[in-house]
Design an enzyme around this catalytic site. Structure first.
Site, short mmCIF file in Angstrom:
data_model
loop_
_atom_site.label_atom_id
_atom_site.label_comp_id
_atom_site.label_asym_id
_atom_site.label_seq_id
_atom_site.Cartn_x
_atom_site.Cartn_y
_atom_site.Cartn_z
N HIS A 164 0.95 -1.28 0.09
CA HIS A 164 0.07 0.06 0.14
C HIS A 164 0.65 1.41 -0.14
O HIS A 164 2.24 1.04 0.34
CB HIS A 164 -0.80 0.20 1.36
N TYR A 165 0.26 2.50 -0.48
CA TYR A 165 0.76 3.68 0.16
C TYR A 165 0.05 4.39 1.09
O TYR A 165 -1.28 3.91 0.96
CB TYR A 165 1.21 4.46 -1.27
N THR A 166 0.33 5.22 1.85
CA THR A 166 -0.31 5.58 2.93
C THR A 166 -1.36 7.12 2.43
O THR A 166 -2.25 7.33 3.18
CB THR A 166 0.36 6.16 4.11
N GLU A 169 2.66 -0.82 4.67
CA GLU A 169 2.13 0.53 4.27
C GLU A 169 3.48 1.33 3.92
O GLU A 169 4.40 1.07 4.41
CB GLU A 169 1.52 1.29 5.23
N HIS A 221 -3.04 -3.56 -3.11
CA HIS A 221 -4.28 -3.11 -2.54
C HIS A 221 -5.28 -2.97 -3.67
O HIS A 221 -6.06 -3.44 -3.62
CB HIS A 221 -4.32 -1.51 -1.61
N ASP A 271 -3.91 2.19 -4.90
CA ASP A 271 -2.32 2.00 -4.24
C ASP A 271 -1.82 0.66 -4.32
O ASP A 271 -2.70 -0.22 -4.51
CB ASP A 271 -2.35 2.39 -2.43
ZN LIG Z 1 -3.99 0.50 0.71
#
Ligand SMILES: [Zn+2]
Length: 321
Positions: A96-98, A160, A207, A217
């Site tokens: 993921h990225y935040t 993340e 994700h 993401d």
């Molecule tokens: Zn995510």
């Protein structure tokens, strides 16, 4: 007096020798008493995935790390441990990225109803944060699906990455790049996790792969191909297959119901959640864009084109046929 000192010296020497002898004796006794399960060996177990039986090797040593109950009244007997019928519960690695800065990423992921196992900060240092134990369930995937499994939180490790996400320019989504030091952190950590839990290459996902209708993401600038090429993590297609399938692309009937249905079937086969109705819809566009962000990031318009179709087929040929 001198004789007395000689006696003390001799007595010390004698005690030392006796201690060494006892130590050697106890080590050899221990070794001979140790049950055969501790002898280095590899167990072969059968694993059934969608009617296919796979043989899986359990590396010696791993099976001895276990958590069990400790009871006052009963002894937990481990003489029949380990049973053959077992595997890891951690099936997926989800990236993921935040879409937040460092400070807010820590706050949100530790103080609210979302979390991840690991957080990769955006500082060029040698630290990686663990927020949730790998044995626990972190709340990072939400509603999610892959190859018939839902609630991917139950069976995944989540990473993340601190990254601003994207901005919109001329109705186009523009992602922010990942600095090299951040990619290296993700790659090294991912490789380690995948090796320890024996995670299938096609279960290393973004994700956006497991929730394509809601999520973008880690975005089109996450270098999935480099992760595969340089670290052997995740899945990638063979170019030769891609070019062969591009040649076979049926341009004249690409909008037909039969072809859209065939395309949907290929998606389902690889793992994505997809309608099976032969209709091109907004949902199909979103799904196609999510797939392109992972496997054809140079153009993630969501349009069905020959290369996208060919890559999907090439992946199925390599990993699903
Ligand atoms: Zn995510």
């Amino acid at each position: 007096m001198r004789g007395f000192f000689m006696f003390i010296k001799f007595a010390k020497y004698f005690i030392l020798m006796r201690q060494i002898f006892t130590l050697i004796l106890s080590i050899s006794l221990l070794a001979s008493c140790t049950p055969s399960k501790n002898v280095k060996q590899t167990k072969i177990i059968k694993k059934v995935i969608r009617d296919t039986v796979y043989l899986e090797k359990i590396k010696a040593g791993n099976e001895n790390k276990y958590v069990s109950a400790v009871l006052d009244d009963y002894k937990i007997n481990d003489s029949h441990f380990p049973a053959i019928g077992q595997d890891y519960r951690q099936k997926f690695l989800i990236l993921h990225y935040t879409a937040l800065d460092n400070y807010r990423s820590y706050n949100v992921l530790t103080e609210q109803q979302v979390s991840s196992h690991y957080l990769i900060n955006d500082i060029d240092d040698n630290t990686i944060d663990i927020l949730v134990s790998e044995s626990q369930r972190a709340w990072h995937a939400g509603y999610s699906y892959w190859l018939g499994r839902t609630n991917i939180n139950d069976s995944s490790i989540g990473i993340e990455i601190v990254n601003p996400g994207y901005r919109i320019e001329d109705e186009q989504i523009i992602f922010f790049p990942y600095p090299e030091y951040q990619f290296k952190k993700v790659a090294k950590l991912s490789k380690n996790i995948v090796e320890r839990y024996d995670i299938d290459p096609t279960y290393v996902l973004g994700h956006s792969d497991v929730a394509p209708q809601r999520k973008e993401d880690p975005g089109a600038l996450f270098p999935w191909k480099r992760l595969y090429d340089e670290y052997g993590v995740g899945a990638w297609y063979e170019d030769v297959d891609k070019y062969e399938y591009i040649r076979q692309f049926p341009y004249e009937r690409k909008d037909s119901e039969a072809f859209i249905l065939a395309y949907q079937k290929e998606f389902a086969k690889y793992g994505y959640e997809v309608p099976q109705d032969g209709i091109w819809s907004k949902k199909m566009e979103k799904l196609t864009a999510a797939f392109q962000m992972h496997f054809r990031p140079s153009n993630y318009s969501g349009e069905l084109d020959a290369e996208t179709w060919a890559i999907l087929r090439a992946l199925n040929k390599k990993y699903r046929d």
